[in-house]
Write a protein that holds these residues in place. Sequence first.
Motif, short mmCIF file in Angstrom:
data_model
loop_
_atom_site.label_atom_id
_atom_site.label_comp_id
_atom_site.label_asym_id
_atom_site.label_seq_id
_atom_site.Cartn_x
_atom_site.Cartn_y
_atom_site.Cartn_z
N VAL A 90 0.85 -1.20 0.00
CA VAL A 90 0.00 0.00 0.00
C VAL A 90 0.88 1.25 0.00
O VAL A 90 0.68 2.17 -0.79
N VAL A 91 1.87 1.28 0.88
CA VAL A 91 2.77 2.44 0.95
C VAL A 91 3.51 2.63 -0.37
O VAL A 91 3.62 3.76 -0.87
N GLN A 92 3.96 1.54 -0.98
CA GLN A 92 4.64 1.65 -2.28
C GLN A 92 3.71 2.21 -3.34
O GLN A 92 4.15 2.96 -4.22
N TRP A 101 -4.79 10.50 -4.25
CA TRP A 101 -4.98 10.83 -2.84
C TRP A 101 -5.11 12.34 -2.66
O TRP A 101 -5.91 12.79 -1.83
N ALA A 102 -4.37 13.11 -3.44
CA ALA A 102 -4.48 14.58 -3.35
C ALA A 102 -5.90 15.03 -3.68
O ALA A 102 -6.46 15.89 -2.99
N LEU A 159 -1.87 7.08 6.44
CA LEU A 159 -0.64 6.82 5.68
C LEU A 159 -0.57 7.65 4.41
O LEU A 159 0.49 8.16 4.05
N ALA A 160 -1.71 7.79 3.73
CA ALA A 160 -1.74 8.59 2.51
C ALA A 160 -1.39 10.04 2.83
O ALA A 160 -0.61 10.68 2.09
N ALA A 161 -1.93 10.57 3.91
CA ALA A 161 -1.61 11.94 4.31
C ALA A 161 -0.13 12.07 4.64
O ALA A 161 0.53 13.04 4.23
N GLN A 162 0.42 11.10 5.35
CA GLN A 162 1.84 11.14 5.68
C GLN A 162 2.70 11.03 4.43
O GLN A 162 3.73 11.71 4.31
N ALA A 163 2.29 10.19 3.48
CA ALA A 163 3.06 10.02 2.24
C ALA A 163 3.07 11.32 1.43
O ALA A 163 4.07 11.62 0.76
N HIS A 169 9.33 9.47 5.51
CA HIS A 169 9.14 8.93 6.86
C HIS A 169 7.81 8.22 7.07
O HIS A 169 7.29 8.18 8.18
N VAL A 170 7.26 7.66 6.01
CA VAL A 170 6.02 6.90 6.14
C VAL A 170 6.35 5.57 6.82
O VAL A 170 7.31 4.90 6.44
#
Length: 192
Positions: A90-92, A101-102, A159-163, A169-170
Amino acid sequence: MGNREDLLAGAKRCLYDKGYARTTARDIATASGVSLAAIGYHFGSKEALLNAALEHAIEEWGDDLARLLAEEAASDADPATRFAATWDKVVQSFATTGPLWAVQFELLAHVQRDPALRESFAGATRPARLGLAGLFGHEGDEETALSIGAFYQAILSGLAAQAMADPAHVPSGRDLLNAVRTVAAGLGAGDT
Protein backbone atom coordinates in the motif's frame (compact mmCIF):
# COMPACT_ATOMS: atom_id res chain seq x y z
CA MET A 1 -13.77 3.68 -26.71
CA GLY A 2 -17.04 5.57 -26.87
CA ASN A 3 -17.76 9.11 -25.73
CA ARG A 4 -18.69 8.01 -22.20
CA GLU A 5 -15.41 6.16 -21.69
CA ASP A 6 -13.44 8.99 -23.32
CA LEU A 7 -15.07 11.46 -20.93
CA LEU A 8 -14.20 9.32 -17.91
CA ALA A 9 -10.57 9.02 -19.03
CA GLY A 10 -10.33 12.75 -19.76
CA ALA A 11 -11.93 13.65 -16.44
CA LYS A 12 -9.50 11.39 -14.59
CA ARG A 13 -6.53 13.08 -16.30
CA CYS A 14 -7.95 16.49 -15.37
CA LEU A 15 -8.47 15.44 -11.75
CA TYR A 16 -4.84 14.39 -11.52
CA ASP A 17 -3.49 17.44 -13.35
CA LYS A 18 -5.71 20.24 -12.02
CA GLY A 19 -7.65 18.87 -9.07
CA TYR A 20 -11.40 18.81 -8.59
CA ALA A 21 -12.19 22.48 -7.99
CA ARG A 22 -10.00 23.84 -10.80
CA THR A 23 -11.19 21.44 -13.50
CA THR A 24 -13.68 22.98 -15.92
CA ALA A 25 -16.08 21.24 -18.27
CA ARG A 26 -14.03 22.67 -21.15
CA ASP A 27 -10.88 21.09 -19.69
CA ILE A 28 -12.58 17.70 -19.66
CA ALA A 29 -13.96 18.11 -23.19
CA THR A 30 -10.51 19.05 -24.48
CA ALA A 31 -8.75 16.21 -22.62
CA SER A 32 -11.27 13.65 -23.85
CA GLY A 33 -11.72 14.94 -27.39
CA VAL A 34 -15.47 15.02 -26.86
CA SER A 35 -17.92 17.92 -27.08
CA LEU A 36 -19.09 19.88 -24.05
CA ALA A 37 -22.65 18.77 -24.73
CA ALA A 38 -21.60 15.13 -24.31
CA ILE A 39 -20.86 15.77 -20.62
CA GLY A 40 -24.47 16.71 -19.96
CA TYR A 41 -25.81 13.95 -22.17
CA HIS A 42 -23.81 11.15 -20.52
CA PHE A 43 -23.45 12.41 -16.94
CA GLY A 44 -25.83 15.29 -16.36
CA SER A 45 -23.16 17.61 -14.97
CA LYS A 46 -19.43 18.16 -14.75
CA GLU A 47 -19.53 17.28 -11.05
CA ALA A 48 -21.29 13.97 -11.70
CA LEU A 49 -18.64 13.14 -14.31
CA LEU A 50 -15.78 14.07 -11.97
CA ASN A 51 -17.33 11.99 -9.18
CA ALA A 52 -17.67 9.01 -11.52
CA ALA A 53 -14.07 9.44 -12.69
CA LEU A 54 -12.83 9.56 -9.12
CA GLU A 55 -14.84 6.46 -8.20
CA HIS A 56 -13.39 4.68 -11.22
CA ALA A 57 -9.84 5.72 -10.29
CA ILE A 58 -10.27 4.44 -6.73
CA GLU A 59 -11.63 1.13 -8.00
CA GLU A 60 -8.66 0.82 -10.37
CA TRP A 61 -6.25 1.45 -7.50
CA GLY A 62 -7.95 -1.21 -5.37
CA ASP A 63 -8.02 -3.72 -8.22
CA ASP A 64 -4.36 -3.07 -9.09
CA LEU A 65 -3.29 -3.42 -5.46
CA ALA A 66 -5.32 -6.60 -4.98
CA ARG A 67 -3.81 -8.08 -8.14
CA LEU A 68 -0.29 -7.20 -7.03
CA LEU A 69 -0.87 -8.70 -3.61
CA ALA A 70 -2.35 -11.87 -5.07
CA GLU A 71 0.64 -12.30 -7.37
CA GLU A 72 3.21 -11.82 -4.64
CA ALA A 73 1.50 -13.29 -1.58
CA ALA A 74 2.77 -16.52 -0.18
CA SER A 75 -0.25 -18.72 0.42
CA ASP A 76 1.29 -20.06 3.62
CA ALA A 77 2.23 -16.66 5.05
CA ASP A 78 1.16 -16.15 8.64
CA PRO A 79 -1.27 -13.29 9.35
CA ALA A 80 1.43 -11.01 10.81
CA THR A 81 3.67 -11.42 7.76
CA ARG A 82 0.72 -10.83 5.45
CA PHE A 83 -0.30 -7.71 7.40
CA ALA A 84 3.19 -6.17 7.15
CA ALA A 85 3.65 -7.13 3.49
CA THR A 86 0.24 -5.76 2.52
CA TRP A 87 0.91 -2.40 4.16
CA ASP A 88 4.31 -2.25 2.48
CA LYS A 89 2.58 -2.66 -0.90
CA VAL A 90 0.00 0.00 0.00
CA VAL A 91 2.77 2.44 0.95
CA GLN A 92 4.64 1.65 -2.28
CA SER A 93 1.49 2.37 -4.26
CA PHE A 94 1.47 5.96 -3.01
CA ALA A 95 4.49 6.71 -5.21
CA THR A 96 2.35 6.32 -8.32
CA THR A 97 -1.07 7.25 -6.95
CA GLY A 98 -0.24 10.49 -5.16
CA PRO A 99 -2.55 12.53 -7.40
CA LEU A 100 -5.46 10.24 -6.56
CA TRP A 101 -4.98 10.83 -2.84
CA ALA A 102 -4.48 14.58 -3.35
CA VAL A 103 -7.87 14.79 -5.08
CA GLN A 104 -9.57 12.83 -2.31
CA PHE A 105 -8.13 15.09 0.38
CA GLU A 106 -9.14 18.14 -1.67
CA LEU A 107 -12.69 16.84 -1.83
CA LEU A 108 -12.88 16.19 1.89
CA ALA A 109 -12.63 19.94 2.37
CA HIS A 110 -15.79 20.37 0.28
CA VAL A 111 -17.87 17.48 1.63
CA GLN A 112 -19.54 19.57 4.33
CA ARG A 113 -20.86 22.09 1.78
CA ASP A 114 -21.83 19.71 -1.03
CA PRO A 115 -24.56 17.16 -0.20
CA ALA A 116 -24.09 15.28 -3.50
CA LEU A 117 -20.37 14.94 -2.87
CA ARG A 118 -21.01 13.80 0.70
CA GLU A 119 -23.49 11.24 -0.58
CA SER A 120 -20.93 9.99 -3.10
CA PHE A 121 -18.28 9.59 -0.41
CA ALA A 122 -20.74 7.98 2.00
CA GLY A 123 -21.92 5.57 -0.67
CA ALA A 124 -18.35 4.45 -1.29
CA THR A 125 -17.56 3.90 2.38
CA ARG A 126 -19.22 0.51 2.89
CA PRO A 127 -17.74 -1.21 -0.19
CA ALA A 128 -14.35 0.38 0.55
CA ARG A 129 -14.34 -1.03 4.08
CA LEU A 130 -15.40 -4.47 2.91
CA GLY A 131 -12.75 -4.34 0.19
CA LEU A 132 -10.03 -3.41 2.65
CA ALA A 133 -11.04 -6.20 5.01
CA GLY A 134 -10.88 -8.64 2.09
CA LEU A 135 -7.54 -7.24 0.94
CA PHE A 136 -6.07 -8.23 4.28
CA GLY A 137 -7.66 -11.67 4.17
CA HIS A 138 -10.45 -11.18 6.67
CA GLU A 139 -13.42 -13.40 6.04
CA GLY A 140 -16.48 -13.92 8.09
CA ASP A 141 -19.56 -11.95 9.01
CA GLU A 142 -20.17 -8.60 7.37
CA GLU A 143 -20.43 -6.62 10.61
CA THR A 144 -16.95 -7.71 11.69
CA ALA A 145 -15.56 -7.08 8.20
CA LEU A 146 -17.01 -3.54 8.23
CA SER A 147 -15.44 -2.84 11.62
CA ILE A 148 -12.06 -4.19 10.57
CA GLY A 149 -12.31 -2.37 7.26
CA ALA A 150 -13.04 0.92 9.08
CA PHE A 151 -9.86 0.39 11.12
CA TYR A 152 -7.84 -0.24 7.96
CA GLN A 153 -9.48 2.75 6.27
CA ALA A 154 -8.30 4.98 9.12
CA ILE A 155 -4.76 3.65 8.77
CA LEU A 156 -4.88 4.02 4.98
CA SER A 157 -6.03 7.64 5.12
CA GLY A 158 -3.39 8.48 7.69
CA LEU A 159 -0.64 6.82 5.68
CA ALA A 160 -1.74 8.59 2.51
CA ALA A 161 -1.61 11.94 4.31
CA GLN A 162 1.84 11.14 5.68
CA ALA A 163 3.06 10.02 2.24
CA MET A 164 1.94 13.35 0.77
CA ALA A 165 3.43 15.48 3.54
CA ASP A 166 6.59 13.54 4.41
CA PRO A 167 7.19 10.63 2.01
CA ALA A 168 10.61 9.82 3.48
CA HIS A 169 9.14 8.93 6.86
CA VAL A 170 6.02 6.90 6.14
CA PRO A 171 5.86 3.91 8.49
CA SER A 172 6.61 0.51 7.00
CA GLY A 173 4.40 -2.52 7.28
CA ARG A 174 6.66 -3.84 10.03
CA ASP A 175 6.38 -0.52 11.90
CA LEU A 176 2.59 -0.75 11.74
CA LEU A 177 2.62 -4.38 12.85
CA ASN A 178 4.80 -3.55 15.85
CA ALA A 179 2.56 -0.60 16.76
CA VAL A 180 -0.62 -2.71 16.55
CA ARG A 181 0.97 -5.40 18.71
CA THR A 182 2.07 -2.84 21.29
CA VAL A 183 -1.34 -1.17 21.42
CA ALA A 184 -3.13 -4.54 21.64
CA ALA A 185 -0.83 -5.67 24.46
CA GLY A 186 -1.53 -2.44 26.33
CA LEU A 187 -5.27 -2.99 25.98
CA GLY A 188 -5.10 -6.50 27.42
CA ALA A 189 -5.76 -9.65 25.46
CA GLY A 190 -9.38 -10.71 25.28
CA ASP A 191 -10.80 -7.60 26.97
CA THR A 192 -13.83 -6.08 25.26
